[in-house]
Design an enzyme around this catalytic site. Structure first.
Site, PDB file in Angstrom:
ATOM      1  N   ASP A 231      40.500 -16.123  19.367  1.00 43.47           N
ATOM      2  CA  ASP A 231      41.095 -14.858  19.491  1.00 43.47           C
ATOM      3  C   ASP A 231      42.546 -15.148  19.395  1.00 43.47           C
ATOM      4  O   ASP A 231      43.280 -15.400  20.076  1.00 43.47           O
ATOM      5  CB  ASP A 231      40.792 -14.192  20.619  1.00 43.47           C
ATOM      6  CG  ASP A 231      41.394 -12.913  21.203  1.00 43.47           C
ATOM      7  OD1 ASP A 231      42.280 -12.548  20.279  1.00 43.47           O
ATOM      8  OD2 ASP A 231      41.099 -12.202  22.094  1.00 43.47           O
TER       9      ASP A 231
ATOM     10  N   PHE B 149      41.442 -13.162  28.296  1.00 38.12           N
ATOM     11  CA  PHE B 149      41.361 -11.719  28.075  1.00 38.12           C
ATOM     12  C   PHE B 149      41.339 -11.318  26.653  1.00 38.12           C
ATOM     13  O   PHE B 149      41.874 -12.008  25.648  1.00 38.12           O
ATOM     14  CB  PHE B 149      42.963 -10.910  28.483  1.00 38.12           C
ATOM     15  CG  PHE B 149      42.787  -9.490  28.369  1.00 38.12           C
ATOM     16  CD1 PHE B 149      42.278  -8.644  29.140  1.00 38.12           C
ATOM     17  CD2 PHE B 149      43.412  -8.966  26.859  1.00 38.12           C
ATOM     18  CE1 PHE B 149      42.356  -7.271  28.932  1.00 38.12           C
ATOM     19  CE2 PHE B 149      43.308  -7.498  26.758  1.00 38.12           C
ATOM     20  CZ  PHE B 149      42.682  -6.704  27.782  1.00 38.12           C
TER      21      PHE B 149
ATOM     22  N   LYS C 117      47.366  -6.567  16.949  1.00 38.75           N
ATOM     23  CA  LYS C 117      48.901  -6.449  17.398  1.00 38.75           C
ATOM     24  C   LYS C 117      49.729  -6.332  16.283  1.00 38.75           C
ATOM     25  O   LYS C 117      49.928  -5.428  15.611  1.00 38.75           O
ATOM     26  CB  LYS C 117      48.997  -7.638  18.496  1.00 38.75           C
ATOM     27  CG  LYS C 117      48.505  -7.466  19.885  1.00 38.75           C
ATOM     28  CD  LYS C 117      48.795  -8.125  20.851  1.00 38.75           C
ATOM     29  CE  LYS C 117      48.182  -7.758  22.425  1.00 38.75           C
ATOM     30  NZ  LYS C 117      48.334  -6.514  22.899  1.00 38.75           N
TER      31      LYS C 117
HETATM   32  N1  PLP Z   1      42.463 -10.361  22.718  1.00 33.90           N
HETATM   33  C1  PLP Z   1      43.919 -10.847  23.238  1.00 33.90           C
HETATM   34  C2  PLP Z   1      44.043 -11.956  23.122  1.00 33.90           C
HETATM   35  C3  PLP Z   1      44.665  -9.673  23.858  1.00 33.90           C
HETATM   36  O1  PLP Z   1      46.044 -10.242  24.160  1.00 33.90           O
HETATM   37  C4  PLP Z   1      44.451  -8.249  23.302  1.00 33.90           C
HETATM   38  C5  PLP Z   1      45.465  -7.214  23.896  1.00 33.90           C
HETATM   39  O2  PLP Z   1      46.284  -7.678  24.880  1.00 33.90           O
HETATM   40  C6  PLP Z   1      43.231  -7.862  23.068  1.00 33.90           C
HETATM   41  C7  PLP Z   1      42.274  -8.915  22.676  1.00 33.90           C
HETATM   42  C8  PLP Z   1      42.796  -6.376  22.886  1.00 33.90           C
HETATM   43  O3  PLP Z   1      43.378  -6.047  21.739  1.00 33.90           O
HETATM   44  P1  PLP Z   1      43.461  -4.290  21.785  1.00 33.90           P
HETATM   45  O4  PLP Z   1      44.468  -3.814  22.889  1.00 33.90           O
HETATM   46  O5  PLP Z   1      44.342  -3.975  20.294  1.00 33.90           O
HETATM   47  O6  PLP Z   1      41.954  -3.801  21.718  1.00 33.90           O
END
Ligand code: PLP
Length: 328
Positions: free
Chosen positions: A151, A66, A180
């Site tokens: 990520d 994700f 986050k």
């Molecule tokens: N990448 C990861 C691993 C995530 O867990 C999330 C959000 O849950 C995101 C990207 C996306 O972040 P945002 O909600 O700040 O766009």
């Protein structure tokens, strides 16, 4: 509160400096959210590909990953249920089996500019890779001259009991994204890169509110607090304590099939689809858990909890499991 994009501000620089001092990365671009940081990461990798890899632009990502909700990050996220409602999706993302170096190798072509992974897949199930998997991916990237993007939006900022997830697996990314926990609740994201991958030039990328003094100050204060108060050590220690407690619950409740995770990113897998009932029961007794899958719950508590809060959580979960198993 806001300056023109043409100026650096002191809070932005202090945040960038603290991030660089405490990570293996050299350069920082500050934005407003996780998906924005990931979009920037992929743009940076594509720019690297256009400059250094004969125009290579494909990014290999993994099934169940994700990476965010923009169109490009929807394509990057290896989840068919995210893709189908929004097709056609942007091209250039190849989703392969998770934790499978042979799948990564098979998908690598002369069009590949980067491999993008979560150190531990979070939304996708708290899927912990084999201990040497990230090292193998790193070696593969090095031998092919392609970039490794991590990520760390969910795993960074101490969540796994190390400041960044890459430290847990003994590898260094070329590009890393954060969001986050970075702002301690204030919306902010960051894209970090090693010098060799910092190929943006003026005009390639920007964001009006990115790196504004207010959110930068919040993230600086958060990171400084995390560092000065050994919050990472706490997450590691309490995480282990909570993990041991969950394993003890597994011994007691046959419906628990697996407990997994690292630090304070933990999942409890159940043998039937009762996660929603367990969640509601816990909620009624003052414990927030997350329904990770129909048969799994996720525990992502604040990094400042102590063993007392862990005990309280374990006791509420214990009762919830007993009650739900009895149909209560
Ligand atoms: N990448 C990861 C691993 C995530 O867990 C999330 C959000 O849950 C995101 C990207 C996306 O972040 P945002 O909600 O700040 O766009």
């Amino acid at each position: 509160m806001q300056t023109s994009l043409w100026y650096y501000t002191v809070p932005m620089l202090r945040l960038a400096e603290l991030l660089v001092e405490n990570s293996c990365l050299d350069r920082v671009f500050i934005c407003n959210s996780g998906l924005e940081a990931n979009e920037g990461a992929v743009k940076l990798a594509r720019r690297y590909g256009s400059l250094n890899l004969n125009g290579a632009y494909e990014v290999i990502t993994t099934n169940s990953s994700f990476h965010g909700r923009s169109l490009a990050m929807t394509a990057a996220s290896g989840q068919p249920k995210m893709h189908e409602p929004f097709e056609p999706l942007p091209v250039g993302f190849i989703n392969v089996a998770n934790n499978d170096i042979e799948a990564v190798k098979a998908a690598t072509t002369d069009k590949t500019c980067a491999i993008m992974l979560e150190p531990i897949q979070a939304e996708g199930g708290i899927n912990v890779p084999d201990g040497d998997h990230l090292k193998k991916v790193r070696e593969w990237c090095d031998s092919n001259g392609i970039l490794l993007i991590l990520d760390e939006i969910q795993t960074g900022m101490g969540r796994l009991g190390t400041l960044f997830g890459y430290q847990l697996f003994g590898v260094e990314p070329d590009i890393m994204t954060l969001a986050k926990g970075l702002g301690g609740g204030i919306p902010i994201g960051a894209l970090l890169a090693k010098e060799k991958a910092s190929v943006f030039t003026l005009g390639d990328h920007n964001a009006t509110f990115g790196g504004n003094p207010v959110t930068s100050a919040a993230a600086y204060a958060t990171l400084k607090y995390v560092l000065d108060n050994n919050i990472v050590g706490n997450a590691s220690k309490v995480g282990q304590y909570l993990m041991n407690g969950l394993k003890a619950l597994q011994g007691k409740h046959a419906i628990i099939t697996e407990v997994r995770g690292r630090g304070l990113l933990l999942a409890v897998e159940l043998n039937t689809e009762i996660a929603e009932d367990v969640l509601m029961n816990c909620l009624g007794n003052g414990l927030l858990v997350n329904r990770l899958k129909p048969n799994a719950i996720r525990m992502v508590p604040p990094l400042v909890i102590g063993n007392n809060e862990a005990d309280e959580a374990l006791s509420i979960l214990d009762k919830a499991l007993a009650s739900v198993a009895m149909g209560g």
